[in-house]
Enzyme design. Structure first.
Site, PDB file in Angstrom:
ATOM      1  N   ASP A  95      22.478  24.794  58.569  1.00 38.86           N
ATOM      2  CA  ASP A  95      22.191  25.427  59.854  1.00 38.86           C
ATOM      3  C   ASP A  95      23.159  26.570  60.151  1.00 38.86           C
ATOM      4  O   ASP A  95      22.805  27.523  60.843  1.00 38.86           O
ATOM      5  CB  ASP A  95      22.173  24.413  60.998  1.00 38.86           C
ATOM      6  CG  ASP A  95      23.381  23.485  61.026  1.00 38.86           C
ATOM      7  OD1 ASP A  95      24.205  23.541  60.093  1.00 38.86           O
ATOM      8  OD2 ASP A  95      23.498  22.687  61.972  1.00 38.86           O
ATOM      9  N   HIS A 143      33.417  19.781  49.346  1.00 42.13           N
ATOM     10  CA  HIS A 143      32.814  19.674  50.673  1.00 42.13           C
ATOM     11  C   HIS A 143      31.989  18.387  50.769  1.00 42.13           C
ATOM     12  O   HIS A 143      30.756  18.431  50.847  1.00 42.13           O
ATOM     13  CB  HIS A 143      31.922  20.885  50.951  1.00 42.13           C
ATOM     14  CG  HIS A 143      32.642  22.190  50.942  1.00 42.13           C
ATOM     15  ND1 HIS A 143      33.082  22.780  49.780  1.00 42.13           N
ATOM     16  CD2 HIS A 143      33.016  23.024  51.954  1.00 42.13           C
ATOM     17  CE1 HIS A 143      33.683  23.926  50.077  1.00 42.13           C
ATOM     18  NE2 HIS A 143      33.661  24.092  51.382  1.00 42.13           N
ATOM     19  N   SER A 184      29.484  17.897  53.870  1.00 38.40           N
ATOM     20  CA  SER A 184      28.263  18.711  53.822  1.00 38.40           C
ATOM     21  C   SER A 184      27.251  18.119  52.853  1.00 38.40           C
ATOM     22  O   SER A 184      26.042  18.316  53.007  1.00 38.40           O
ATOM     23  CB  SER A 184      28.611  20.141  53.396  1.00 38.40           C
ATOM     24  OG  SER A 184      29.470  20.749  54.327  1.00 38.40           O
ATOM     25  N   SER A 230      27.582  32.170  48.516  1.00 36.92           N
ATOM     26  CA  SER A 230      27.595  33.135  49.600  1.00 36.92           C
ATOM     27  C   SER A 230      26.311  32.888  50.380  1.00 36.92           C
ATOM     28  O   SER A 230      25.210  33.025  49.842  1.00 36.92           O
ATOM     29  CB  SER A 230      27.647  34.561  49.061  1.00 36.92           C
ATOM     30  OG  SER A 230      27.845  35.470  50.106  1.00 36.92           O
ATOM     31  N   GLU A 249      16.868  45.502  52.555  1.00 39.80           N
ATOM     32  CA  GLU A 249      17.380  45.610  51.191  1.00 39.80           C
ATOM     33  C   GLU A 249      18.054  44.338  50.699  1.00 39.80           C
ATOM     34  O   GLU A 249      18.025  44.032  49.507  1.00 39.80           O
ATOM     35  CB  GLU A 249      18.357  46.790  51.092  1.00 39.80           C
ATOM     36  CG  GLU A 249      17.714  48.153  51.253  1.00 39.80           C
ATOM     37  CD  GLU A 249      17.566  48.599  52.695  1.00 39.80           C
ATOM     38  OE1 GLU A 249      17.091  49.716  52.930  1.00 39.80           O
ATOM     39  OE2 GLU A 249      17.945  47.802  53.603  1.00 39.80           O
ATOM     40  N   ARG A 303      17.601  63.786  44.229  1.00 41.26           N
ATOM     41  CA  ARG A 303      16.492  64.196  45.085  1.00 41.26           C
ATOM     42  C   ARG A 303      15.892  65.529  44.625  1.00 41.26           C
ATOM     43  O   ARG A 303      14.682  65.665  44.513  1.00 41.26           O
ATOM     44  CB  ARG A 303      16.977  64.314  46.528  1.00 41.26           C
ATOM     45  CG  ARG A 303      15.883  64.735  47.510  1.00 41.26           C
ATOM     46  CD  ARG A 303      16.455  64.980  48.883  1.00 41.26           C
ATOM     47  NE  ARG A 303      15.404  65.118  49.890  1.00 41.26           N
ATOM     48  CZ  ARG A 303      15.633  65.358  51.169  1.00 41.26           C
ATOM     49  NH1 ARG A 303      16.874  65.479  51.605  1.00 41.26           N
ATOM     50  NH2 ARG A 303      14.641  65.471  52.017  1.00 41.26           N
TER      51      ARG A 303
END
Length: 625
Positions: free
Chosen positions: A147, A30, A33, A117, A367, A475
Site C-alpha cells: 500500500d 523485512h 512485510s 524500487s 514515460e 531533429r
C-alpha cells in the site's frame, strides 16, 4: 473447513516461519512485510496460479511479480514450499554467493523481474499481459503491491494504460497493511479509498480480509473469471501478522529478529496458528495445476534488415531514418514491438505503426510506465524499441536503472538531442542523455550522424542482447554521407578525413560531425590539415583507432558534442586516452541554453564550425585569420 483451505492456511503459516528464520540467519531483511502478505502468496502459489514449477521458462505459465520487492522472503519461501528450494538454500538468503538476494533479481531464475524500487511491478505486469495477448497465450499475470508504493505516480500510469487496453489477463493485489517504513500510509486501513481510485481508472475492484483464506480464494476466482478488463484485489492485512511483538505496530519495518528472540517468536506464531501448524501437508499430496498447452505465436527473427534506399547527399533526419529501420526490423523479426510516448510523428515510430499496428503500443505521455512495460514485454521474449524525446527519458531513469538491474534488453531511442533542436528551448533539449545511458551496466550508446549509419545501427541494436542499448537521434535533417556498402558495428567509428599532414584530430558525432567537416574545410583554406572521426559508438568506443589517428595527428585532439560536458562524448574519449600522451580539448554545451535557431545555438555553445576552428588554432598556437 475444506482440506484445501486448511492446506493453504498451513502453507501461509510455513511461509511466515521461513520468512522469520531466513531474515534472522541473514541478520537483515523485512520479515513483517512478508508476514502480512503470506496468506495472499499462499493462495496465489498453491491455489490460483497455473505453472510448471520446475520449468519457469514455460511460455504458458501464469506470472507472479512481487512489486513490493522488500518482502522477498515470502517469495523465496513460496518456492521452497513448492519444492524448488531446499531449507538449506533458503537460509543462504542475502549472502554474497546466494541467488536469493535482498530484493529479487533474475539471478534467481523463478523471479519474473528485478524489483525493489517501488511502483514498477504493475507496469511490468501490464507489459507481460500485453505480450500474452499478442501471442494468443492464456496465462494470467499477478502483481502483488504494497500500500505504500501505491503512492507512486507510475502505479497510476500503469493502472490507466491497463484499463485502456482492457487487460483482463492482469490481476493486481494490494497488501493494505496500513504501515509504511516510517509512518502510517496515506490511507491507512481505508481499503475502500484504494478501491475507489482503481475503480475510477476503470478496474474491477474486490476488497477482502487479507487473512481470511476463503475470501481470498473467492476473490481470485472472480478475478480469473472477469473478462471486461483488469482486476485489483485490495486485501486489508496486518503488518507482522501472527507475532504479538510486532503485529500492526510501528518501528519494525526492515528489522530482523535476533537469534535469541527467534525461538519465542516462532512459538508465539505456532500458538496463534496451531491448527495450521499441525496440518499434515504430506497427506494432501499437492501438485501445481499445469497450464493448458498453447502453441501461441511462433517467434522468428532474422536480425538482418533489407538494404535501405538513401542516396548520397540526400537530406534525411536521423529520427526518421530510425523509423524506416524500425519498420524494416518489424519485417525481419516478428518479436520486435514498438512503444512510443505519444510523439510517434516526431520520433519516426509512426512508420512502424503503419505496417504493424498490432505490435505498436501507444503509451501516451507516461514515460515511466512505458519503460517498465517494455521490461515486461522483453521478459516474455519481445524485442522492444522504446522511443520519445531524449530529454523525457530522464524522468524514467529509475525505471531504466531497474531494467538494467533486471538484465532487460530494452532498445531506447531518444530524439531531439541537444541545442540543435532550436526554438523549442532548453526543456526539450536532451543534453544529459549520453551521461545517463553511459552509466548503466552493459549498456551501449550510439549516436549516428546520417540516415545510413542510423539504419545500420538499428540493425545492430536488434541483435544486441547483453543489456540496454540507446540510440540518440537528431531533429534536423543531415546529408547522407555513407553508402549502403558501409559497415557499422557496436564499438566502432569512422575516420572520415585523414592525411599524412594532419596536425590534429577532431572527434564528433551526430550533428557535430558535420560541424567538424565544415571546420575541416575552413582549416584547409589556412593550409592546416586535420583528421576527422565520426564516433558513432560512444559506448563502447574504439579507443585504439582514436589513439592511432591522434598520434599520427600531432598528438592533439578536439572532441565536440551537442551535450553537456559532464558524462558525455568528451569525457568518454578523455578517459579512454588518459595514458596515451595526447593533448585533448573538449567542446561541449557548458551553460544553460535558450531558444534560438539551431545554427545560432551551436555557435552560442561554441560547438559549431567556427568554434572548432578557434579551438584548433589555439591548440596549434596559431592566430585566427
Amino acid at each position: 473447513m475444506s482440506t484445501l483451505k486448511k492446506f493453504l492456511e498451513h502453507n501461509a503459516y510455513q511461509l511466515r516461519v521461513s520468512s522469520l528464520k531466513m531474515t534472522t540467519v541473514a541478520g537483515s531483511g523485512h520479515p513483517t512485510s512478508a508476514l502480512s502478505a503470506a496468506d495472499l502468496v499462499s493462495a496465489l502459489f498453491f491455489y490460483a496460479m497455473r505453472y510448471e514449477r520446475h520449468n519457469p521458462d514455460n511460455q504458458n505459465n501464469d506470472r507472479f511479480i512481487l512489486s513490493k520487492g522488500h518482502a522477498s522472503p515470502v517469495l523465496y519461501a513460496a518456492w521452497k514450499e513448492a519444492g524448488v528450494l531446499t531449507e538449506d538454500e533458503l537460509l543462504t538468503y542475502r549472502k554474497f554467493d546466494s541467488v536469493l538476494e535482498g530484493h529479487p533479481t533474475l539471478r534467481f531464475p523463478w523471479s519474473e523481474a528485478a524489483t525493489g524500487s517501488l511502483g514498477m511491478g504493475l507496469s511490468i505486469g501490464a507489459g507481460m499481459a500485453l505480450s500474452g495477448r499478442l501471442d494468443k497465450r492464456n496465462f494470467k499475470t499477478y502483481v502483488l503491491m504494497g500500500d505504500s508504493e501505491v503512492a507512486e505516480g507510475s502505479v497510476w500510469e500503469a493502472a490507466e494504460i491497463a484499463a485502456y487496453y482492457k487487460l483482463n489477463n492482469l490481476i493486481g493485489l494490494v497488501d493494505c497493511n496500513r504501515l509504511g517504513q516510517s509512518t502510517e500510509t496515506m490511507h491507512g486501513h481505508h481499503a475502500q479509498r484504494y478501491a475507489n481510485k482503481f475503480q475510477a481508472f476503470g478496474w474491477n475492484t474486490i476488497i477482502v480480509d487479507g487473512h481470511d483464506m476463503e475470501q481470498i480464494m473467492g476473490a481470485l476466482d472472480k478475478a480469473r473469471e472477469h473478462q471486461e478488463g483488469p482486476t485489483i484485489i485490495i486485501a486489508k492485512t496486518l503488518k507482522g501478522y501472527g507475532i504479538d511483538v510486532a503485529q500492526d505496530k510501528e518501528g519494525f519495518h526492515g528489522k530482523s529478529f535476533s537469534k535469541d528472540e527467534l525461538p519465542g517468536i516462532l512459538e508465539n506464531l505456532k500458538q496463534r496458528f496451531l491448527e495450521a501448524a499441525q496440518f499434515d501437508d504430506a497427506a494432501f499430496a499437492w501438485q501445481p495445476t499445469v497450464p493448458e498447452k498453447s502453441n501461441g505465436t511462433e517467434q522468428s527473427c532474422l536480425k538482418e534488415l533489407t538494404v535501405p534506399h538513401y542516396t548520397l547527399g540526400e537530406q534525411v533526419a536521423t529520427r526518421f531514418a530510425y523509423g524506416h529501420a524500425l519498420r524494416a526490423a518489424g519485417v525481419a523479426c516478428n518479436t520486435v514491438v514498438s512503444l512510443d510516448a505519444e510523439v510517434k510523428n516526431s520520433t519516426g515510430a509512426e512508420f512502424f505503426e503503419e505496417k504493424f499496428p498490432d505490435r505498436f503500443f501507444q503509451c501516451f505521455i507516461a514515460e515511466q510506465n512505458m519503460v517498465s512495460m517494455g521490461v515486461g514485454l522483453n521478459r516474455r521474449g519481445k524485442i522492444p524499441f522504446i522511443s520519445t524525446f531524449g530529454c523525457f527519458l530522464t524522468r524514467a531513469h529509475d525505471q531504466i536503472r531497474m531494467a538494467a538491474i533486471g538484465s532487460a534488453t530494452l532498445r531506447l531511442v531518444g530524439s531531439h538531442a541537444g541545442v540543435s533542436i532550436g526554438e523549442d528551448g532548453p526543456s526539450q533539449m536532451a543534453l544529459e542523455d549520453i551521461a545517463q545511458m553511459r552509466a548503466l551496466p552493459n549498456s551501449i550508446v550510439l549516436y549516428p550522424s546520417d540516415a545510413m549509419c542510423t539504419y545500420r545501427l538499428v540493425e545492430q541494436m536488434v541483435a544486441y542482447d547483453r543489456g540496454i542499448s540507446y540510440l540518440r537521434t537528431t531533429r534536423m535533417t543531415t546529408p547522407v554521407i555513407y553508402d549502403w556498402q558501409e559497415e557499422f558495428y557496436i564499438g566502432g567509428c569512422k575516420v572520415v578525413r585523414q592525411s599524412d599532414e594532419d596536425q590534429l584530430c577532431i572527434v564528433g558525432a551526430g550533428v557535430t560531425l558535420f560541424e567538424a567537416l565544415k571546420a575541416y574545410e575552413k582549416l584547409q583554406e589556412q593550409l592546416i590539415s586535420v583528421a576527422v572521426i565520426d564516433l558513432y559508438s560512444i559506448k563502447p568506443l574504439d579507443h585504439e583507432t582514436i589513439i592511432k589517428v591522434a598520434q599520427a595527428s600531432g598528438k592533439k585532439l578536439i572532441t565536440v558534442e551537442d551535450h553537456y560536458l559532464q558524462g558525455g562524448l568528451g569525457e568518454a574519449v578523455t578517459y579512454a586516452l588518459r595514458n596515451a600522451d595526447i593533448t585533448i580539448e573538449c567542446l561541449a554545451v557548458t551553460q544553460l541554453p535558450r531558444s534560438g535557431k539551431p545554427q545560432e545555438l551551436l555557435a552560442w555553445a561554441g560547438i559549431d564550425a567556427a568554434g572548432i576552428v578557434k579551438k584548433a588554432l589555439a591548440l596549434l598556437g596559431r592566430n585566427a585569420q
